[in-house]
Design an enzyme around this catalytic site. Structure first.
Site: not given
Ligand code: GBH
Length: 487
Positions: A174, A314
């Site tokens: 990612e 993903n």
């Molecule tokens: C994936 O990322 C990752 O690869 C993994 O490590 C993670 O544990 C998994 O998915 C579950 O999240 O709403 O402004 O706080 C997804 C990454 C990062 C997506 C934060 C949503 C929200 C930002 N995520 N994002 S915020």
């Protein structure tokens, strides 16, 4: 919801692989054991504890550094045929460079791969799941510095040479989340707030790092059979107002930025033209001498183009996209470049954390990838949902799995999408970055106050177990009796 002519009894195609996923920093713990030094995430968490919800740390996490045999066994016991993990760069190279190689770390990952194979599963190994060695960061070699590329290649070579039996290599996980949250918003390590500036340098560097490792792999390891690609987080974007031309355009623009900036260089060649043009134009209007989006030379475009053996996705959620008015010319940020607003539909069930259960999102995401990127082999590297840890009866996860997995079958049978497998995020509840342990993505519950970190099966383990046995998506109602019987 329509499931086409086969109804809900369709089976997964022959050879389709089910697996589970996790990453080093989120599960391993052992943050300073056996020669490991800090990653930027260790540093980010320790430097200011209030950055993480409830001041949680990943110092011990699931203690998988010590308990990995049990984790592998748990995955195999529910019929998994793939096991995705990541390698901690600062565990293998504590100072970031190949000057000091930590033999104990290489032995650890070698044992892990062996254990996975021993249980009849295919190892899926990620080289970079966001944990740059802090020593490199301290030396100014971060994801805005071209020197990071050579160090990444050195590290990758050392790891690949040692791990022969990996079936799928993932170079970077990612880059969109990493560059956005780490260099744009600053809520993930390394905590830099440079939206649309360092954030774009980070994208450029990640594309170069990915591609250089891919070329090295093909040149130096011609006899290795493992396939290699990246993991891209892809969302299903829909216009908030389906009859608004502005929202429709904003939806396309958002996909161009959030997916295209990461996928276009590898799967089609060069930056996505619309996004590239917009950033260049806004840079010019802000009187900058060059675009905030680093230019690729023709040589670089050719280097990066085609560096994949499959398309790693993903997928978690969908978003509605609304147009925002243009920002003033002198605002230099990603938000101003894309000028759109994301939200969830009131029809979707919100999960505990960031995502919403978006019915049929996988079908739309898979069709989008197929149609936009020339029908590649697609491997789903993460799919899952979060709960709040209050119950082992994770009904919402089961409902989401039922819909999402049927939706994958729809993509395969109704739209001829070439999907070779899926990995559930995650096998265990683990350290969910800035959300600490508040979000539980696991099939197994882990009590972070229990020194033994005992793993407890949630009801969804039985859903998944039935799915791998029957090779089709089980009925929701069939699960609870089996689960209760097994307790
Ligand atoms: C994936 O990322 C990752 O690869 C993994 O490590 C993670 O544990 C998994 O998915 C579950 O999240 O709403 O402004 O706080 C997804 C990454 C990062 C997506 C934060 C949503 C929200 C930002 N995520 N994002 S915020």
């Amino acid at each position: 919801t329509s499931y086409g002519a086969f109804g809900r009894n369709r089976t997964f195609p022959p050879g389709f692989l089910f697996g589970v996923a996790q990453s080093a920093f989120q599960v391993e713990g052992a943050w300073n054991i056996d020669g490991k030094k800090d990653s930027i995430w260790d540093h980010f968490v320790h430097e200011n504890r209030s950055r993480i919800l409830n001041r949680d740390t990943a110092d011990v996490a699931c203690d998988s550094y010590h308990l990995y045999r049990e984790d592998v066994k748990l995955a195999a016991a529910i019929g998994m045929k793939m096991y995705r993990f990541s390698i901690s760069w600062p565990r293998v190279l504590p100072d970031g460079t190949s000057k000091t190689i930590n033999k104990k770390a290489l032995r650890f990952y070698e044992h892990l791969v062996h254990e996975i194979r021993h249980h009849g599963m295919v190892p899926v190994a990620t080289l970079y799941h966001w944990d740059l060695p802090q020593a490199l960061m301290d030396a100014g070699v971060d994801w805005t510095n071209p020197k990071v590329v050579d160090h990444f290649v050195d590290y990758a070579r050392i790891v690949i040479k040692r791990l022969h039996h990996v079936g799928y290599w993932v170079t970077v996980n990612e880059p969109h989340t990493f560059c956005r949250e780490g260099y744009g918003v600053g809520v993930f390590a390394p905590g830099i707030r440079s939206s649309g500036r360092d954030e774009y340098k980070c994208i450029y560097m990640m594309m170069m790092a990915h591609a250089t490792v891919y070329r090295m792999y093909k040149n130096e390891f011609p006899r290795h059979e493992g396939k290699m690609s990246m993991a891209l987080d892809i969302q299903w974007f829909q216009p908030k107002n389906a009859s608004s031309a502005a929202d429709i355009a904003a939806t396309r623009r958002t996909a161009d930025f959030d997916t295209g900036l990461y996928a276009h260089p590898v799967f089609l060649g060069g930056w996505p033209p619309e996004a590239e043009r917009r950033i260049a134009e806004r840079s010019r209007r802000a009187n900058l001498t060059k675009s905030r989006l680093p230019a690729f030379s023709p040589v670089e475009i050719a280097l990066i183009n085609g560096t994949f053996d499959f398309f790693g996705v993903n997928m978690y959620t969908g978003y509605l996209v609304e147009n925002l008015p243009e920002f003033p010319h002198n605002v230099s940020s990603y938000e101003a470049d894309v000028h759109s607003q994301l939200s969830f539909s009131p029809n979707w069930t919100l999960e505990t954390g960031y995502f919403a259960f978006t019915p049929n999102a996988p079908l739309h995401i898979l069709r989008y990838v197929k149609e936009t990127y020339n029908n590649p082999e697609i491997l789903i590297l993460e799919i899952g949902s979060s709960d709040d840890g209050s119950t082992l009866y994770d009904e919402l996860r089961i409902r989401l799995f039922h819909n999402y997995f049927n939706s994958i079958l729809d993509a395969i049978y109704d739209y001829d999408v070439n999907v070779s497998g899926l990995n559930i995020w995650s096998i265990l509840d683990n350290f969910e970055w800035a959300s600490g342990y508040a979000l539980h993505f696991g099939l197994y519950y882990v009590d972070m106050d229990d020194p033994h970190r005992t793993r407890y099966p949630k009801m969804s383990t039985e859903f998944v177990n039935q799915m791998t046995r029957l090779n089709r998506v089980p009925a929701i109602e069939s699960i609870r009796p089996i689960y209760e019987n097994s307790m």
